[in-house]
Design an enzyme around this catalytic site. Structure first.
Site, short mmCIF file in Angstrom:
data_model
loop_
_atom_site.label_atom_id
_atom_site.label_comp_id
_atom_site.label_asym_id
_atom_site.label_seq_id
_atom_site.Cartn_x
_atom_site.Cartn_y
_atom_site.Cartn_z
N ASP A 131 3.29 0.15 4.95
CA ASP A 131 2.30 -0.87 4.63
C ASP A 131 2.41 -2.02 5.63
O ASP A 131 3.52 -2.40 6.01
CB ASP A 131 2.52 -1.42 3.21
CG ASP A 131 1.72 -0.66 2.18
OD1 ASP A 131 0.89 0.18 2.57
OD2 ASP A 131 1.92 -0.92 0.98
N MET A 132 1.28 -2.55 6.05
CA MET A 132 1.29 -3.69 6.96
C MET A 132 1.26 -4.97 6.14
O MET A 132 0.51 -5.09 5.17
CB MET A 132 0.09 -3.63 7.91
CG MET A 132 0.19 -4.61 9.06
SD MET A 132 1.69 -4.41 10.07
CE MET A 132 1.31 -2.90 10.96
N GLN A 160 -5.09 -3.77 10.38
CA GLN A 160 -5.97 -4.72 9.69
C GLN A 160 -7.07 -5.22 10.64
O GLN A 160 -6.78 -5.77 11.70
CB GLN A 160 -5.14 -5.89 9.18
CG GLN A 160 -4.03 -5.42 8.24
CD GLN A 160 -3.07 -6.53 7.85
OE1 GLN A 160 -3.11 -7.01 6.73
NE2 GLN A 160 -2.20 -6.93 8.75
N ARG A 179 -4.10 4.02 8.15
CA ARG A 179 -4.96 3.48 7.10
C ARG A 179 -5.61 2.23 7.68
O ARG A 179 -4.92 1.30 8.09
CB ARG A 179 -4.15 3.11 5.86
CG ARG A 179 -5.01 2.45 4.77
CD ARG A 179 -4.16 1.77 3.72
NE ARG A 179 -3.34 2.70 2.99
CZ ARG A 179 -2.18 2.39 2.42
NH1 ARG A 179 -1.70 1.16 2.53
NH2 ARG A 179 -1.50 3.29 1.75
N ALA A 184 -5.67 -8.44 3.97
CA ALA A 184 -5.55 -9.17 2.70
C ALA A 184 -4.77 -10.48 2.79
O ALA A 184 -4.65 -11.18 1.80
CB ALA A 184 -4.88 -8.27 1.66
N ARG A 284 -4.54 -9.41 -5.41
CA ARG A 284 -5.79 -8.73 -5.77
C ARG A 284 -6.80 -9.74 -6.33
O ARG A 284 -7.99 -9.65 -6.07
CB ARG A 284 -5.53 -7.63 -6.81
CG ARG A 284 -4.62 -6.52 -6.35
CD ARG A 284 -5.17 -5.66 -5.23
NE ARG A 284 -5.09 -6.22 -3.90
CZ ARG A 284 -4.00 -6.25 -3.16
NH1 ARG A 284 -2.85 -5.74 -3.61
NH2 ARG A 284 -4.03 -6.77 -1.94
#
Length: 302
Positions: A131-132, A160, A179, A184, A284
């Protein structure tokens, strides 16, 4: 909107609230977007996804890791989850944050931990996605990925689209499973696009670049406009459906997830679980402030 996003990003970094949340269980509406606090409940959710033709990428949640002991504990939880994927026989792989296993403590220590994880995953034929995180960890993550790729094939990472450097990074990772996301975290105007239109344009550009590269492409978005443009592009360029997948987060646009799978597209849902759910959930809410209503309804109903 910007103030609201900054507010929830700020809350996500509050360690005192994070510690308290571990005792609350899945409250504040988090149960809608976090697939349980233990492996058993999470696996039930993954089985339900699999029954609808959807794969999963599992995240054993954990943040605010400051000691080698905490990082080792997180690594062991990830290894236990990998074993569970094998035992339960589900269609799933794992996503791992390097800060969770010691990146901020010692790079060599973190590398040793992720090598152990990737080796275990390789023995089960399971993919590991790095995960970045925020910009400060970007180059370290790519450096570790480069080291891992010298020995393993079952590892990739996240790029990203809101970062200026991402096009170059995608071009440098043509053979790697990526991905692709919009991004975010809150980053400065020195390193990232600030306007939605610019981010969307760059995101679609990166998707098109990697779809035509050798590496597998995971397109992680809830934006139906982007999804429709990708569908048109792969049809126009005659790109095989086994060269890419769509991804969305657990608990978001569930019907669209099922519909895309039914249409014949490969689909993977990002499935977070664990007691350390608080920071993930706050991010989120920062991304999608409309979910504040969900949290408020949950609190009122308690």
């Amino acid at each position: 909107m910007g103030v609201t996003k900054n507010f929830f990003i700020g809350l996500s970094k509050n360690q005192a609230l994070n510690s308290a949340a571990k005792k609350w269980g899945l409250k504040l509406g988090a149960g809608k977007v976090v697939a349980g606090t233990d492996i058993k409940s999470m696996m039930q959710s993954v089985k339900e996804l699999n029954a609808n033709g959807i794969s999963a990428t599992i995240d054993s949640l954990g943040e605010f890791v400051h000691t080698e002991e905490e990082a080792t504990k997180a690594k062991e939880a990830i290894l236990k989850t990998l074993e569970a994927i094998q035992i339960y026989g589900v269609n799933a792989h794992m996503s791992v944050k390097l800060t969770q296993i010691g990146l901020d403590i010692d790079t060599a220590f973190c590398l040793k931990n992720i090598q152990e994880i990737v080796a275990a995953a390789a023995s089960y034929d399971i993919f590991i996605n790095l995960d970045m995180e925020d910009y400060d960890h970007l180059q370290q993550t790519l450096d570790i990925l480069k080291t891992l790729l010298q020995e393993y094939e079952n590892v990739g990472t996240v790029i990203q689209a809101y970062l200026f450097r991402s096009e170059k990074d995608v071009e440098n990772l043509q053979n790697v499973r990526l991905r692709l996301v919009k991004g975010a975290y809150k980053e400065s105007a020195e390193v990232s696009y600030q306007e939605k239109k610019e981010i969307d344009e760059n995101y679609l550009k990166l998707i098109k670049i990697h779809l035509q590269a050798p590496g597998y492409t995971s397109i992680a978005t809830h934006d139906h406009h982007i999804i429709e443009q990708v569908k048109a592009f792969v049809k126009e360029k005659n790109i095989s459906l086994d060269r890419f997948e769509f991804q969305m987060l657990y608990g978001f646009r569930s019907e669209m997830q099922k519909d895309l799978a039914k249409e014949g597209f490969s689909f993977t849902t990002y499935v977070p679980f664990g007691k350390d759910w608080y920071a993930y959930y706050m991010r989120r809410l920062a991304e999608r402030p409309q979910n504040i209503n969900l949290a408020l309804k949950s609190m009122i109903s308690k």
